[in-house]
Write an enzyme that holds these catalytic residues in place. Sequence first.
Site, PDB file in Angstrom:
ATOM      1  N   THR A   1       0.826  -1.211   0.000  1.00 50.50           N
ATOM      2  CA  THR A   1       0.000   0.000   0.000  1.00 50.50           C
ATOM      3  C   THR A   1       0.858   1.258   0.000  1.00 50.50           C
ATOM      4  O   THR A   1       0.331   2.368  -0.126  1.00 50.50           O
ATOM      5  CB  THR A   1      -0.936   0.043   1.232  1.00 50.50           C
ATOM      6  OG1 THR A   1      -0.159  -0.043   2.429  1.00 50.50           O
ATOM      7  CG2 THR A   1      -1.931  -1.115   1.198  1.00 50.50           C
TER       8      THR A   1
ATOM      9  N   SER B   1      -4.205   1.713  17.636  1.00 47.30           N
ATOM     10  CA  SER B   1      -5.415   2.290  17.058  1.00 47.30           C
ATOM     11  C   SER B   1      -6.477   2.477  18.134  1.00 47.30           C
ATOM     12  O   SER B   1      -6.581   1.682  19.074  1.00 47.30           O
ATOM     13  CB  SER B   1      -5.966   1.377  15.967  1.00 47.30           C
ATOM     14  OG  SER B   1      -7.239   1.820  15.539  1.00 47.30           O
TER      15      SER B   1
ATOM     16  N   TYR C   1      -9.290  -6.291  13.076  1.00 48.86           N
ATOM     17  CA  TYR C   1      -8.265  -5.248  13.075  1.00 48.86           C
ATOM     18  C   TYR C   1      -8.052  -4.701  14.484  1.00 48.86           C
ATOM     19  O   TYR C   1      -6.924  -4.638  14.983  1.00 48.86           O
ATOM     20  CB  TYR C   1      -8.667  -4.116  12.128  1.00 48.86           C
ATOM     21  CG  TYR C   1      -7.810  -2.888  12.267  1.00 48.86           C
ATOM     22  CD1 TYR C   1      -6.497  -2.881  11.827  1.00 48.86           C
ATOM     23  CD2 TYR C   1      -8.316  -1.725  12.867  1.00 48.86           C
ATOM     24  CE1 TYR C   1      -5.695  -1.744  11.974  1.00 48.86           C
ATOM     25  CE2 TYR C   1      -7.528  -0.600  13.006  1.00 48.86           C
ATOM     26  CZ  TYR C   1      -6.220  -0.616  12.567  1.00 48.86           C
ATOM     27  OH  TYR C   1      -5.434   0.499  12.714  1.00 48.86           O
TER      28      TYR C   1
ATOM     29  N   LYS D   1      -4.664  -5.068  17.032  1.00 45.40           N
ATOM     30  CA  LYS D   1      -3.937  -3.938  17.624  1.00 45.40           C
ATOM     31  C   LYS D   1      -3.827  -4.098  19.142  1.00 45.40           C
ATOM     32  O   LYS D   1      -2.777  -3.809  19.731  1.00 45.40           O
ATOM     33  CB  LYS D   1      -4.620  -2.618  17.264  1.00 45.40           C
ATOM     34  CG  LYS D   1      -4.441  -2.203  15.819  1.00 45.40           C
ATOM     35  CD  LYS D   1      -2.970  -1.956  15.489  1.00 45.40           C
ATOM     36  CE  LYS D   1      -2.777  -1.409  14.094  1.00 45.40           C
ATOM     37  NZ  LYS D   1      -1.359  -1.148  13.774  1.00 45.40           N
TER      38      LYS D   1
END
Length: 323
Positions: A35, A115, A139, A143
């Site tokens: 990315t 996050s 996700y 984290k």
Amino acid sequence: MGWLVTGGAGYIGAHVVRAFQAAGIEASVLDDLSTGFEAFVPDGVPLIKATLLDRDAVREAVQGVDGVVHVAGYKYAGVSVQRPLHTYEQNISAMVILLQEMRDAGADRMVFSSSAATYGTTDVDLVTEQTPNHPESPYGETKLIGEWLLKDAGVAHGLRHTSLRYFNVVGSGSPDLYDASPHNLFPLVFDALVEGRTPKIFGDDYNTPDGTCVRDYIHVADLAEAHVAAAQRLAAGEPIEPVYNLGSGAGSSVRQIMDTIREVTGIDFEPEMHPRRPGDPDRIVAAGELAARDLHWQMRHTLEQMVATAWEARQKAGDAYRG
């Protein structure tokens, strides 16, 4: 000597690298360019093009470094629900390899890009570091597990570490660094405007002043400086918290974002209103007092500056925006 920035060719990581350079600290980069963009890495900064799952490449990258700023990872919370195994491989298996190789190389400091997804949906007006963690996606789970790994590595072999939690990162610290994410609000709105489409707002019946969701938006250059401040604090051996929120303390609504984008770009539009999406809370905003105390954290950019710098980078990128 210096610091390794994993994911340093990405939108956030590239800003971290430049913040290190501005502070007179050497930096190197490990990035698989899935990315990120090689052009984001400044001339003269060593770049190892490899995934963190490549143990040999990680071993090479951590040799002789003072510490690691770990920004690399799979960050798409919504998509992680459909790709949980991939998310765990990229965010947990890779981090285990990184920590093992850091231990063996004697690199004993890490700043982890965590996050605010670790909190999940909350019922508090202002999220603090003491707010309970209830991640609602693979996700967010990865984290939080990453933070646990750091804690355990600290106990087992003396790793000094801190984790930075934040919500929505926007803006640009340099016109040649842009956010190319297909899921973030600013790129989605900019793409719609450039392509002649009308941006969308999902839900105008939330319990907020204008009926649209309120979220925390922080400028990427401010975020990058906080990463460097954390690295400097670790290097100096000063006391440091295991977790810091990097938050605005106020937040902005989606309607405010749209109005500001219209004013800054000069493109007149009225967003299309669509029904709210399931699971979207009214408001999520984080406090940043601890980070202000220890990491010189502050919101140095207004919402107008966030939009203006992001729009300038989007215009300069042109067709390269999607890589």
